[in-house]
Design a protein around this motif. Structure first.
Motif, mmCIF file in Angstrom:
data_model
loop_
_atom_site.group_PDB
_atom_site.id
_atom_site.type_symbol
_atom_site.label_atom_id
_atom_site.label_comp_id
_atom_site.label_asym_id
_atom_site.label_seq_id
_atom_site.Cartn_x
_atom_site.Cartn_y
_atom_site.Cartn_z
ATOM 1 N N ARG A 184 -5.511 7.347 15.692
ATOM 2 C CA ARG A 184 -5.767 6.741 17.004
ATOM 3 C C ARG A 184 -6.656 5.507 16.861
ATOM 4 N NH1 ARG A 184 -6.623 11.967 17.101
ATOM 5 N NH2 ARG A 184 -8.889 11.720 17.287
ATOM 6 N N ARG A 185 -6.550 4.855 15.715
ATOM 7 C CA ARG A 185 -7.370 3.678 15.436
ATOM 8 C C ARG A 185 -6.975 2.520 16.354
ATOM 9 N NH1 ARG A 185 -9.786 4.154 10.099
ATOM 10 N NH2 ARG A 185 -10.194 1.899 10.121
ATOM 11 N N LYS A 186 -7.931 1.632 16.576
ATOM 12 C CA LYS A 186 -7.709 0.449 17.412
ATOM 13 C C LYS A 186 -7.599 -0.828 16.581
ATOM 14 C CE LYS A 186 -8.090 3.059 21.041
ATOM 15 N NZ LYS A 186 -6.864 3.474 21.767
ATOM 16 N N ASP A 187 -7.726 -0.712 15.239
ATOM 17 C CA ASP A 187 -7.631 -1.908 14.404
ATOM 18 C C ASP A 187 -6.203 -2.067 13.904
ATOM 19 O OD1 ASP A 187 -7.373 0.033 12.463
ATOM 20 O OD2 ASP A 187 -9.271 -0.394 11.465
ATOM 21 N N ASP A 188 -5.996 -2.897 12.876
ATOM 22 C CA ASP A 188 -4.638 -3.157 12.415
ATOM 23 C C ASP A 188 -4.074 -2.062 11.509
ATOM 24 O OD1 ASP A 188 -6.340 -3.783 10.362
ATOM 25 O OD2 ASP A 188 -5.598 -5.806 10.023
ATOM 26 N N TYR A 189 -4.766 -0.917 11.415
ATOM 27 C CA TYR A 189 -4.213 0.264 10.766
ATOM 28 C C TYR A 189 -3.782 1.313 11.792
ATOM 29 C CZ TYR A 189 -5.836 -1.392 6.215
ATOM 30 O OH TYR A 189 -6.027 -2.120 5.068
ATOM 31 N N GLY A 190 -3.849 0.993 13.064
ATOM 32 C CA GLY A 190 -3.479 1.931 14.119
ATOM 33 C C GLY A 190 -2.625 1.264 15.175
ATOM 34 N N SER A 197 1.886 2.008 9.255
ATOM 35 C CA SER A 197 2.507 1.990 7.929
ATOM 36 C C SER A 197 1.766 1.087 6.947
ATOM 37 C CB SER A 197 3.968 1.518 8.028
ATOM 38 O OG SER A 197 4.735 2.366 8.854
ATOM 39 N N ARG A 198 0.779 0.363 7.429
ATOM 40 C CA ARG A 198 0.100 -0.627 6.588
ATOM 41 C C ARG A 198 -0.547 0.010 5.359
ATOM 42 N NH1 ARG A 198 -1.175 -5.570 8.175
ATOM 43 N NH2 ARG A 198 -0.938 -4.928 10.364
ATOM 44 N N PHE A 199 -1.201 1.151 5.513
ATOM 45 C CA PHE A 199 -1.931 1.775 4.415
ATOM 46 C C PHE A 199 -0.984 2.166 3.284
ATOM 47 C CE2 PHE A 199 -4.743 5.619 3.123
ATOM 48 C CZ PHE A 199 -5.372 4.879 2.152
ATOM 49 N N ALA A 205 2.135 -1.390 -2.934
ATOM 50 C CA ALA A 205 2.073 -2.741 -3.510
ATOM 51 C C ALA A 205 1.020 -2.826 -4.604
ATOM 52 C CB ALA A 205 1.789 -3.762 -2.412
ATOM 53 N N ARG A 206 -0.137 -2.209 -4.372
ATOM 54 C CA ARG A 206 -1.228 -2.265 -5.356
ATOM 55 C C ARG A 206 -0.838 -1.509 -6.625
ATOM 56 N NH1 ARG A 206 -6.881 -2.809 -4.665
ATOM 57 N NH2 ARG A 206 -7.808 -3.051 -6.745
ATOM 58 N N ALA A 236 9.671 7.344 11.085
ATOM 59 C CA ALA A 236 9.752 7.449 9.619
ATOM 60 C C ALA A 236 10.804 6.502 9.065
ATOM 61 C CB ALA A 236 10.053 8.888 9.211
ATOM 62 N N LEU A 237 11.885 6.301 9.799
ATOM 63 C CA LEU A 237 12.903 5.341 9.366
ATOM 64 C C LEU A 237 12.328 3.928 9.294
ATOM 65 C CD1 LEU A 237 15.948 6.685 11.400
ATOM 66 C CD2 LEU A 237 15.868 6.443 8.914
ATOM 67 N N ARG A 238 11.462 3.585 10.241
ATOM 68 C CA ARG A 238 10.848 2.259 10.218
ATOM 69 C C ARG A 238 9.907 2.127 9.025
ATOM 70 N NH1 ARG A 238 11.230 -3.080 10.863
ATOM 71 N NH2 ARG A 238 9.228 -4.037 11.384
ATOM 72 N N THR A 239 9.115 3.150 8.753
ATOM 73 C CA THR A 239 8.233 3.114 7.581
ATOM 74 C C THR A 239 9.055 2.953 6.306
ATOM 75 O OG1 THR A 239 6.597 4.540 8.676
ATOM 76 C CG2 THR A 239 6.467 4.368 6.279
ATOM 77 N N ALA A 240 10.145 3.713 6.199
ATOM 78 C CA ALA A 240 10.998 3.623 5.013
ATOM 79 C C ALA A 240 11.592 2.226 4.873
ATOM 80 C CB ALA A 240 12.104 4.664 5.087
ATOM 81 N N ALA A 241 12.011 1.644 5.987
ATOM 82 C CA ALA A 241 12.600 0.303 5.942
ATOM 83 C C ALA A 241 11.568 -0.732 5.499
ATOM 84 C CB ALA A 241 13.169 -0.058 7.310
ATOM 85 N N LEU A 242 10.330 -0.603 5.972
ATOM 86 C CA LEU A 242 9.273 -1.536 5.568
ATOM 87 C C LEU A 242 8.977 -1.400 4.074
ATOM 88 C CD1 LEU A 242 6.885 -1.078 8.627
ATOM 89 C CD2 LEU A 242 8.155 -3.158 8.054
ATOM 90 N N LEU A 243 8.882 -0.166 3.585
ATOM 91 C CA LEU A 243 8.639 0.054 2.162
ATOM 92 C C LEU A 243 9.797 -0.486 1.330
ATOM 93 C CD1 LEU A 243 7.206 3.688 2.342
ATOM 94 C CD2 LEU A 243 5.956 1.702 1.462
ATOM 95 N N ASP A 244 10.997 -0.283 1.822
ATOM 96 C CA ASP A 244 12.171 -0.776 1.108
ATOM 97 C C ASP A 244 12.161 -2.305 1.023
ATOM 98 O OD1 ASP A 244 14.977 -0.350 0.025
ATOM 99 O OD2 ASP A 244 15.403 -1.613 1.756
#
Length: 409
Positions: A184-190, A197-199, A205-206, A236-244
């Protein structure tokens, strides 16, 4: 459905690695490193899968830091573990298989009694199973955990592993960032799924920057976790697409369920309530017997039980191979997965029962697994993981008692 599926037992590329076939031993808690270091028993455990014919075996839950442990005796990926890890990889290679290290940070399921610190989550959270409070992780700590994943991956390279599997499932720390219920974060990780999906994208990537093309990089991703209002397939499909699209991963292993809520959603089949009660502190046993089934969840077993959800990911992937998990016990299941467009299949409990099952399936396609899905093996993770129907393991090894029972007391 592919009209010409690949041959299950022919060599196949996974990033820079060539596996002898498309069957992967899925990560299953081993209980064979009581002091957090590789033992001869752990080596023999994975060597049996190599000798038994798998293309690659996976060492379960290697912690990226001591604070990321979920249970006693887990290996922390550091310099102290290197000598034993090298012996382990050498033995598996001698058996003809590749070997992967699953890297994880437990986050909301890291017990304070074990780690000595309050567990962290994307936002303040109370674990509904343990009732433990989890504090919100800071941005500096997010960067630190990302660096810890990279450092752990470097240890894997130095130890001779062929791959690392980044654990982005089961509501451990990376996965919990994907959950709108916990994050429930309010920054760019929520907020949006792209932000949540940023984390995991930064970790992938790292790690890729660290290992380059020396080893394969796999991620294990929740399709849905069974927790109402949490991770579901659409996001989850969106997260997978971003990782892909990022191109940091060689493969994605799809999973379901969590370590926070109704774990039978991951395992399916019989609920071993009586057996779980025996390893709990005496004061907790009546409650476990009374409400254990409701707490753990009732999820009937069926073959290929993750396939309906997992097939949604096949058309999404452009750069990343897919690993099908869940209820794969015989050759027809393997062939179904490959026809559906998956590149690999992962087997867990069936190989606990019969480490040589892959060789037997290869030589005789009609081979049927002896696994009955009674799930009593789940309870053995409190000591030394094994199939309770295997007399050599049940009576020849160390009894599954106290380690985690004492932690829960």
């Amino acid at each position: 459905m592919s009209p010409n599926p690949p041959e299950p037992f022919s060599p196949v590329s996974l990033g820079p690695v060539t596996l002898r076939n498309r069957v992967i031993k899925a990560a299953t808690s081993e209980g064979r490193s009581p002091h957090g270091l590789v033992t001869d028993d752990l080596i023999a455990f994975h060597r049996a899968f190599a000798d038994g014919g798998v293309g690659m075996t996976t060492v379960a839950y290697c912690c990226v830091s001591p604070q990321g442990a979920s249970a006693p005796g887990q290996i922390v990926m550091n310099e102290a573990a290197l000598p034993g890890l090298r012996r382990l990889t050498e033995s598996v290679h001698e058996g003809g298989a590749a070997i992967s290290a699953q890297l994880g940070h437990a986050g909301v399921v890291a017990p304070k009694k074990l780690t000595g610190v309050t567990a962290v989550a994307p936002s303040r959270f109370v674990n509904p199973t343990s009732f433990a409070y989890c504090r919100q992780i800071t941005r500096d700590e997010i960067r630190s955990v990302t660096a810890q994943f990279a450092a752990a991956a470097q240890i894997a390279v130095d130890a001779g592993f062929d791959a690392v599997e980044l654990h982005f499932g089961h509501l451990y720390l990376p996965s919990s960032f994907l959950s709108p219920l916990i994050n429930r974060r309010k920054d760019d990780y929520g907020g949006s799924i792209d932000n949540r999906s940023r984390f995991v994208r930064e970790i992938a990537a790292r790690v890729r920057d660290t290992v380059g093309g020396r080893i394969a990089v796999i991620a294990k991703l929740d399709m849905d976790d069974g927790l109402p209002g949490s991770i579901w397939i659409d996001e989850a499909l969106r997260t997978a697409a971003l990782l892909d699209a990022d191109g940091a991963l060689d493969a994605l292993e799809l999973t379901q369920g969590s370590s926070v809520y109704k774990p039978m959603y991951l395992f399916r089949g019989d609920v071993p309530v009586r057996e779980f009660a025996t390893v709990m502190p005496p004061a907790m046993r009546p409650a476990v017997r009374l409400v254990g089934k409701q707490t753990m969840g009732v999820c009937p077993y069926q073959d290929l039980y993750m396939l309906d959800a997992a097939r949604q990911f096949v058309p999404v992937m452009r750069n990343t191979k897919l690993v099908l998990l869940g209820g794969i016990t015989e050759r027809s299941h393997i062939e179904t997965g490959l026809r559906e467009g998956f590149d690999f299949v992962a087997m867990g409990r069936a190989l606990l029962r019969e480490p040589d099952l892959v060789n037997r399936i290869r030589s005789d396609p009609s081979t049927r697994s002896r696994c009955t899905h009674n799930n009593k093996c789940m309870v053995t993770v409190f000591g030394r993981t094994h199939c309770v129907l295997d007399p050599d393991q049940r009576y020849g090894g160390v009894s599954p008692v106290q380690q985690r029972g004492e932690l829960l007391a």
